[in-house]
Design an enzyme around this catalytic site. Structure first.
Site, PDB file in Angstrom:
ATOM      1  N   GLN A   1      -4.461  -5.267   7.064  1.00  0.00           N
ATOM      2  CA  GLN A   1      -5.532  -6.179   6.418  1.00  0.00           C
ATOM      3  C   GLN A   1      -5.272  -7.400   7.296  1.00  0.00           C
ATOM      4  OE1 GLN A   1      -7.852  -5.730   4.529  1.00  0.00           O
ATOM      5  NE2 GLN A   1      -6.989  -3.415   3.732  1.00  0.00           N
TER       6      GLN A   1
ATOM      7  N   ASP B   1       3.129  -4.206   7.783  1.00  0.00           N
ATOM      8  CA  ASP B   1       1.765  -3.533   7.651  1.00  0.00           C
ATOM      9  C   ASP B   1       0.610  -4.309   8.219  1.00  0.00           C
ATOM     10  OD1 ASP B   1      -0.550  -2.181   6.914  1.00  0.00           O
ATOM     11  OD2 ASP B   1       0.454  -1.667   5.063  1.00  0.00           O
TER      12      ASP B   1
ATOM     13  N   LYS C   1     -10.630  -0.715  10.342  1.00  0.00           N
ATOM     14  CA  LYS C   1     -10.743  -1.682   9.367  1.00  0.00           C
ATOM     15  C   LYS C   1     -11.113  -2.932  10.353  1.00  0.00           C
ATOM     16  CE  LYS C   1      -7.279  -0.433   6.369  1.00  0.00           C
ATOM     17  NZ  LYS C   1      -7.757   0.126   4.943  1.00  0.00           N
TER      18      LYS C   1
ATOM     19  N   HIS D   1       0.837  -1.084  -0.059  1.00  0.00           N
ATOM     20  CA  HIS D   1       0.013  -0.007   0.016  1.00  0.00           C
ATOM     21  C   HIS D   1       0.962   1.371   0.233  1.00  0.00           C
ATOM     22  CE1 HIS D   1      -2.996   2.807   1.976  1.00  0.00           C
ATOM     23  NE2 HIS D   1      -3.797   1.940   1.443  1.00  0.00           N
TER      24      HIS D   1
ATOM     25  N   CYS E   1      -4.763   2.154  -3.557  1.00  0.00           N
ATOM     26  CA  CYS E   1      -3.312   2.786  -3.083  1.00  0.00           C
ATOM     27  C   CYS E   1      -2.198   1.831  -3.316  1.00  0.00           C
ATOM     28  CB  CYS E   1      -3.623   2.946  -1.725  1.00  0.00           C
ATOM     29  SG  CYS E   1      -4.952   4.184  -1.231  1.00  0.00           S
TER      30      CYS E   1
END
Ligand code: PLP
Lengths: 154, 405
Positions: free
Chosen positions: B201, B198, B224, B121, B362
């Site tokens: 998700q 990261d 999220k 991303h 992104c």
């Protein structure tokens, strides 16, 4: 029924087979535009003669059906017009997409107006207005020789 | 586990969206919020509000305790060793910027190499790019394979003697690939390389155990994760957070301020300058409780079933082409339809109440690699059902009809 208005046959047809999707080899003005949010991009090429008449206009780029059809119809209409007329048409088109119910330009015949009005379905989709207007803003930028890339967020 | 019961806990599904029932398939972008989370924000503002950590009056003390309770809940949820390894930020983006900025200030040197992947991303690329500009570090990209995965072997291949840091996504927000983070971390640590993850998700959809993963940093996006917007979590190993310099300066992060010298506060205050997103932090505790009440194993099972079902449906739908086919896949179905641009797909699906995302999500590097300007993405959350995916497929068929495919 809004979708049917948005995706009229003429839009789908131009979207699928865009006119003037190429590069004018001997262009003398050009400009680039993109929608950072969508990734749509367009590069407009103009060939003006001594009387400032658009002898040729073409574009390269990629985008959704709306943006491709809009660029395609635009290039068809602008060819043969002079700079002053062309800019007036752009203004009329942008006014129509934003608020005006009709096109008012005296530089467009009825046929041309009908063609352009096929893009009016976009009005009901605020997020898609920028798809329809990108190539038009870019055309102005080419006339004015703006070096900076056009970015339409709206 | 009764999904319809769980769905009832989300007030938004009682709404009609342009006269349609909402088929929300945009959870990778941001998840919907359960009532407990929304109510908690309201309750805090109406009955308990005060700023935290600054005053001694009753409300301030109570608010501070609530705020710190969430820190403890997060610590337990992700099995971090220490409560002070949890830092609140305004989002995962800020968490990643914090890591890049502070490592750039005191750890990375000119000529050092940072290894990221083509799946990243923009928020796990641009902050490193800043260091490329300011410190002349080099950024290398691990490349995806045919299935849209990043393998351990590829990471190993791209490590050079100058690699000092690897920053990778846990789960791709486009191909859905789940990266072998634990194995990558083992490999990296054996070579003295630090690992940043990261986890945007990963966190809402996978079981998290920081001590088992052993990565040095892990960034979480609370919005999220059935939580409020404006909030993220940075997990960082204590030794790093103690050693690195502060990120932002201001109130709350200091120890002593004199005209000629300033000393900084202890963890976690050191990284929480200014008034924080207090209500969001306090409400996020409810998101964690919500996830715990379902059980992450159940979440994972449900979402895996959904993805398998959706993948099969879309594979059978000719003219739909799925992007990536990773063996280990999270709840993301990205696709293109030949002859229909993703924005047109999204507009047409929206007419049926099907909310998906179109664009490059992104991830421009990845889309360039795949040689497509954009894609359409349907992503699932705990509230989705197979019926939602049936509706997705049906609306895609409508799309094909409109475009005469
Ligand atoms: C993989 C990934 N990383 C980072 C981000 C940014 O997270 P946030 O919105 O919390 O800043 C997102 C969300 O858009 C994401 O999907």
């Amino acid at each position: 029924m809004n979708l049917k208005e948005l995706y009229q046959e003429i839009i789908l047809e131009h979207g699928k087979n865009p006119r003037n999707l190429r590069k004018t080899e001997d262009f003398n003005k050009d400009a680039k535009g993109n929608n950072p949010l969508c990734g749509d991009n367009v590069h407009v090429y103009l060939k003006l003669n001594g009387q400032k008449i658009v002898e040729d206009i073409s574009f390269e780029g990629s985008g959704c059906a709306i943006s491709m059809a809009s660029a395609s119809i635009m290039t068809d209409l602008i060819k043969g017009k002079n700079e002053h007329e062309a800019k007036e048409i752009v203004e009329d088109f942008l006014g129509m997409i934003k608020e005006n119910p009709e096109l008012m330009s005296e530089n467009l015949d009825e046929d041309e107006k009908t063609k352009l009005m096929s893009l009016s379905g976009v009005k009901q989709y605020p997020m898609r207005v920028k798809c329809a207007t990108l190539s038009w803003h870019t055309l102005i930028s080419a006339f004015d020789e703006n070096k900076e890339e056009v970015k339409t967020e709206n | 586990m009764n999904i319809n019961q769980i769905k009832k806990e989300f007030p938004i599904f009682d709404e009609k969206i342009q006269n349609n029932d909402l088929v929300y398939l945009d959870s990778a972008n941001s998840s919907q919020k359960p009532k407990v989370v929304v109510d908690r924000i309201n309750e805090f503002y109406t009955k308990q509000f005060s700023n935290v950590g600054r005053s001694v009056h009753y409300l301030a003390v109570a608010a501070t305790n609530l705020y710190e309770n969430t820190r403890t809940s997060v610590q337990k949820y992700i099995n971090a060793k220490d409560k002070n390894e949890i830092v609140f930020t305004k989002g995962a983006t800020e968490a990643l910027n914090l890591v890049a900025n502070t490592l750039g200030q005191s750890y990375l040197q000119e000529g050092d190499e940072v290894l990221i992947t083509e799946l990243e991303h923009h928020s796990n690329y641009v902050p490193w790019h800043f260091l490329r500009k300011s410190k002349n570090i080099k950024i290398n990209f691990a490349e995806i394979n045919e299935e849209g995965e990043i393998t351990l072997e590829e990471i190993e291949k791209k490590i050079t003697p100058k690699t000092r840091l690897i920053s990778i996504t846990h789960l791709s927000n486009v191909t859905g690939a789940i990266l072998p983070v634990k194995e990558i971390t083992q490999l990296a640590h054996s070579k003295g390389i630090i690992v940043v993850v990261d986890g945007c998700q990963g966190a809402p959809h996978l079981k998290l155990d920081m001590q088992e993963l052993d990565c040095d940093f892990y960034a979480i996006s609370c919005h999220k994760m059935y939580g409020p917007t404006g909030l993220g979590v940075l997990y960082g190993k204590k030794k790093w957070l103690e050693e690195l310099p502060p990120y932002q300066g201001g109130g709350g992060m200091i120890n002593e301020v004199k005209k000629d010298r300033i000393s900084y506060g202890e963890l976690p205050n050191k990284y929480e300058a200014g008034t924080m997103a207090t209500a969001q932090v306090i409400a996020f505790d409810q998101s964690i409780k919500f996830l715990e009440s379902i059980g992450i194993e159940n979440v994972m099972k449900h979402e895996a079933d959904l993805v398998e079902y959706g993948q099969e449906l879309l594979q059978k739908n000719n003219s739909v082409k799925l992007i990536g086919n990773p063996k280990n896949k999270g709840g993301v179905l990205s696709f293109v339809i030949e002859g229909v641009h993703p924005h047109d797909i999204a507009t047409i699906l929206d007419e049926d109440g099907v909310a998906i995302r179109a664009g490059h999500h992104c991830c421009q590097i990845l889309h360039d690699k795949l040689n497509i300007p954009a894609s359409a993405r349907a992503s699932v959350g705990i509230y989705n059902t197979k019926e939602d995916l049936d509706q997705l497929n049906e609306s895609i068929n409508n799309c094909k009809k409109i475009f005469n495919l």
